[in-house]
Design a protein around this motif. Structure first.
Motif, short mmCIF file in Angstrom:
data_model
loop_
_atom_site.label_atom_id
_atom_site.label_comp_id
_atom_site.label_asym_id
_atom_site.label_seq_id
_atom_site.Cartn_x
_atom_site.Cartn_y
_atom_site.Cartn_z
N GLY A 60 -8.31 -2.16 -0.43
CA GLY A 60 -9.28 -2.60 0.27
C GLY A 60 -8.07 -2.70 1.76
N GLN A 61 -8.75 -2.91 3.18
CA GLN A 61 -8.20 -3.61 4.25
C GLN A 61 -7.25 -2.74 4.99
OE1 GLN A 61 -9.62 -6.20 5.95
NE2 GLN A 61 -11.26 -6.14 4.82
N ILE A 62 -7.85 -0.88 5.34
CA ILE A 62 -6.82 -0.42 5.33
C ILE A 62 -6.73 -0.34 6.73
CG2 ILE A 62 -5.94 2.10 5.24
CD1 ILE A 62 -7.17 2.51 2.46
N ARG A 63 -5.68 -0.56 7.29
CA ARG A 63 -5.73 0.07 8.87
C ARG A 63 -5.20 1.00 9.80
NH1 ARG A 63 -2.73 -6.48 10.07
NH2 ARG A 63 -4.01 -8.01 9.23
N VAL A 64 -6.31 1.39 9.56
CA VAL A 64 -6.05 2.98 9.40
C VAL A 64 -5.23 3.65 11.18
CG1 VAL A 64 -6.70 5.34 9.62
CG2 VAL A 64 -8.07 3.95 7.83
N ASN A 65 -3.90 4.19 10.71
CA ASN A 65 -2.94 4.66 12.20
C ASN A 65 -4.21 4.74 12.94
OD1 ASN A 65 -2.90 7.31 11.33
ND2 ASN A 65 -0.92 6.96 11.00
N ALA A 66 -3.36 5.74 14.41
CA ALA A 66 -4.35 6.15 15.23
C ALA A 66 -4.04 7.93 15.67
CB ALA A 66 -4.04 5.85 16.67
N ALA A 67 -3.54 8.65 14.63
CA ALA A 67 -3.35 10.14 14.55
C ALA A 67 -4.60 10.79 13.79
CB ALA A 67 -1.78 9.94 14.17
N THR A 68 -5.01 11.96 13.92
CA THR A 68 -5.82 12.35 13.44
C THR A 68 -5.07 13.43 13.09
OG1 THR A 68 -7.80 12.30 14.86
CG2 THR A 68 -7.47 14.75 13.90
N GLY A 69 -5.59 13.55 11.79
CA GLY A 69 -4.38 14.90 10.89
C GLY A 69 -4.81 14.48 9.06
N THR A 70 -4.58 14.68 8.20
CA THR A 70 -4.09 14.94 6.87
C THR A 70 -3.00 13.90 6.24
OG1 THR A 70 -5.78 16.96 6.79
CG2 THR A 70 -5.31 15.47 4.35
N SER A 71 -3.45 12.79 5.61
CA SER A 71 -2.61 12.19 5.29
C SER A 71 -2.85 12.27 3.48
CB SER A 71 -2.60 10.54 4.86
OG SER A 71 -2.05 9.60 4.29
N ARG A 72 -2.21 12.10 2.55
CA ARG A 72 -1.66 12.90 1.70
C ARG A 72 -1.22 11.75 0.16
NH1 ARG A 72 -3.10 18.37 1.83
NH2 ARG A 72 -3.16 17.98 -0.96
N LEU A 73 -2.43 11.26 -0.54
CA LEU A 73 -2.23 10.37 -1.21
C LEU A 73 -0.62 10.96 -2.54
CD1 LEU A 73 -3.97 8.83 -0.09
CD2 LEU A 73 -4.71 7.43 -2.44
N ARG A 74 0.11 9.95 -3.29
CA ARG A 74 0.83 11.09 -4.05
C ARG A 74 0.41 10.21 -5.57
NH1 ARG A 74 5.60 9.44 -6.25
NH2 ARG A 74 6.02 8.59 -4.45
N VAL A 75 -0.36 11.01 -7.20
CA VAL A 75 -0.23 10.19 -7.62
C VAL A 75 0.06 11.01 -8.23
CG1 VAL A 75 -2.31 9.51 -9.33
CG2 VAL A 75 -2.52 9.43 -6.77
N GLY A 76 1.39 9.75 -9.64
CA GLY A 76 1.45 9.86 -10.57
C GLY A 76 1.60 9.33 -12.48
N GLU A 77 1.42 9.45 -13.27
CA GLU A 77 0.74 9.19 -14.68
C GLU A 77 1.80 9.39 -15.78
OE1 GLU A 77 -1.57 12.73 -16.16
OE2 GLU A 77 -2.86 12.27 -14.36
N GLU A 78 1.73 8.39 -16.36
CA GLU A 78 2.73 8.33 -17.82
C GLU A 78 1.82 8.72 -18.71
OE1 GLU A 78 6.23 6.33 -20.39
OE2 GLU A 78 5.11 5.69 -18.19
N THR A 79 1.40 9.85 -19.66
CA THR A 79 0.59 10.80 -19.75
C THR A 79 0.50 10.90 -21.31
OG1 THR A 79 -0.54 11.64 -18.76
CG2 THR A 79 -1.29 10.12 -18.49
N SER A 80 0.26 11.36 -22.52
CA SER A 80 0.08 11.66 -23.49
C SER A 80 -1.15 12.34 -24.29
CB SER A 80 0.70 10.52 -24.92
OG SER A 80 0.58 11.24 -25.87
N ALA A 81 -1.34 13.38 -25.00
CA ALA A 81 -2.96 14.16 -25.68
C ALA A 81 -2.68 13.28 -26.90
CB ALA A 81 -2.80 15.32 -25.93
#
Length: 368
Positions: free
Chosen positions: A112-133
């Motif tokens: 929350g409370q993200i002060r979005v910058n003024a540049a139109t475009g696409t930001s990309r969130l990088r999500v990593g996981e440590e997982t096991s089946a």
């Protein structure tokens, strides 16, 4: 690198993300095709003033984690934040060392409370996981989640078909509300640019079709996509091999039914096996609307379900709740609606073979 074992759904408020404003994002994490053990989830948000970054104020971000409180889900999850150059990184870990995440037990990370910058475009969130089946062999796959940013006031919403179910060979008109942009439509035949202002008529449809409407701004990578589906009665089949080991039954022609008025249940008798298709869509900004369907055999309830549409929040995209229920021959179907003027209810009967869903006279009760 291995594929993620978890699935991720990203939502924003407002939707779409406005540049120069304050916003919230929610990342819902579930078990993917199968449940998975998880020891860590890392969410990295790019920071800076460019089109590919999200915010210039990483210190203002407010993280929170909900879900995962049960013992087998990790006993509660913690979030630790760091702000290395160019990123704000949030590490989610279960209190008990590892959690067991299923599709039905999501974990939600809110920023929350993200002060979005003024540049139109696409930001990309990088999500990593440590997982096991299986809880023994662990991997660290990653996923990139696009987060488009549009000018304040940009809208693309209420993408819907004039009719959610059509006969084979019929065309359908699609409508939407959108700001000036470049629009493309894709329905499995490659995207085509469209110029109509908020309306487009499809070619003849011969099978159930998902339509994808995309809007982009000239000179920007930001893309907003909405989808809607139209089912087709007695569709064309495309098969390379078909073998039947028992009885084969085909769906007959669909028949649209008049939806019941709120407060006045409708009763039907099924002369053959079939499927009842339907949808409920509450008007935008109004109270929730619902359809309740009961199936009875010889007067005794077999099962019942209530389908609800809630579009009270005008800042979120209005949604439609579709459903389909199997109905056995000889059963009674009771449909009750709850809503108000402006709500949209729809019913379609799809028999196996031939046989209309026959309306019964009012019986004095709704079967429930």
């Amino acid at each position: 690198m291995s594929e993620p074992l978890l699935s991720y759904t990203l939502e924003t408020d407002p939707d779409p993300f406005p540049v120069g404003g304050t916003a919230t994002l929610r990342l819902t994490v579930r078990g993917g095709a199968r449940p998975a053990y998880c020891r860590r989830i890392v969410v990295a948000v790019p920071t800076g003033a460019g089109a590919g970054e999200l915010t210039t104020a990483p210190g203002s971000l407010v993280p929170a984690v909900t879900g995962g409180e049960a013992a087998d889900q990790g006993g509660g999850w913690h979030c630790a934040a760091t702000t290395p150059p160019g990123e704000a990184v949030f590490t989610l870990t279960p209190r008990d060392g590892r959690g067991w995440l299923l599709g039905a037990t999501p974990l939600t990370f809110t920023l929350g409370q993200i002060r979005v910058n003024a540049a139109t475009g696409t930001s990309r969130l990088r999500v990593g996981e440590e997982t096991s089946a299986d809880g023994t062999e662990w991997a660290n796959p990653e996923a990139d989640l696009p987060l488009p940013k549009f000018p304040e006031g940009f809208v693309l919403r209420d993408f819907r078909a004039e009719r959610p179910h059509v006969d084979n060979g019929d065309r359908v008109t699609l409508t939407w509300e959108g700001s000036p942009a470049t629009y493309t439509m894709d329905w499995g035949r490659g995207p085509v640019e469209i110029t109509e202002d908020g309306t487009w008529t499809s070619p003849p449809l011969h099978d159930t079709t998902v339509f994808r409407l995309a809007a982009t701004l000239p000179g920007s990578t930001a893309e907003r996509v909405l989808t809607t589906m139209v089912t087709v009665g007695r569709p064309h089949l495309r098969v390379t091999d078909l073998r039947a080991g028992g009885r084969v039954r085909k769906l007959g022609a669909g028949r649209r039914l008049a939806a019941p008025a709120p407060g006045t249940p409708a009763r039907y008798t099924a002369p053959t096996d079939g499927v009842l298709l339907g949808h409920v869509r509450a008007r935008n900004g109004g109270d929730p609307a619902s359809l309740r369907v009961m199936v009875l055999a010889e007067g005794a309830p077999v099962y019942g379900q209530q389908f609800v549409s809630d579009n009270q929040d005008r800042n979120r995209l209005p949604s439609e709740t579709p459903f389909h229920l199997p109905v056995s021959q000889g059963c009674t179907v009771v449909v009750s609606a709850q809503g108000a003027e402006g709500d949209d209810f729809g019913l379609t009967w799809m028999p196996y073979g031939n046989g209309l869903l026959m309306a019964e006279p009012p019986a004095g009760h709704d079967g429930g």
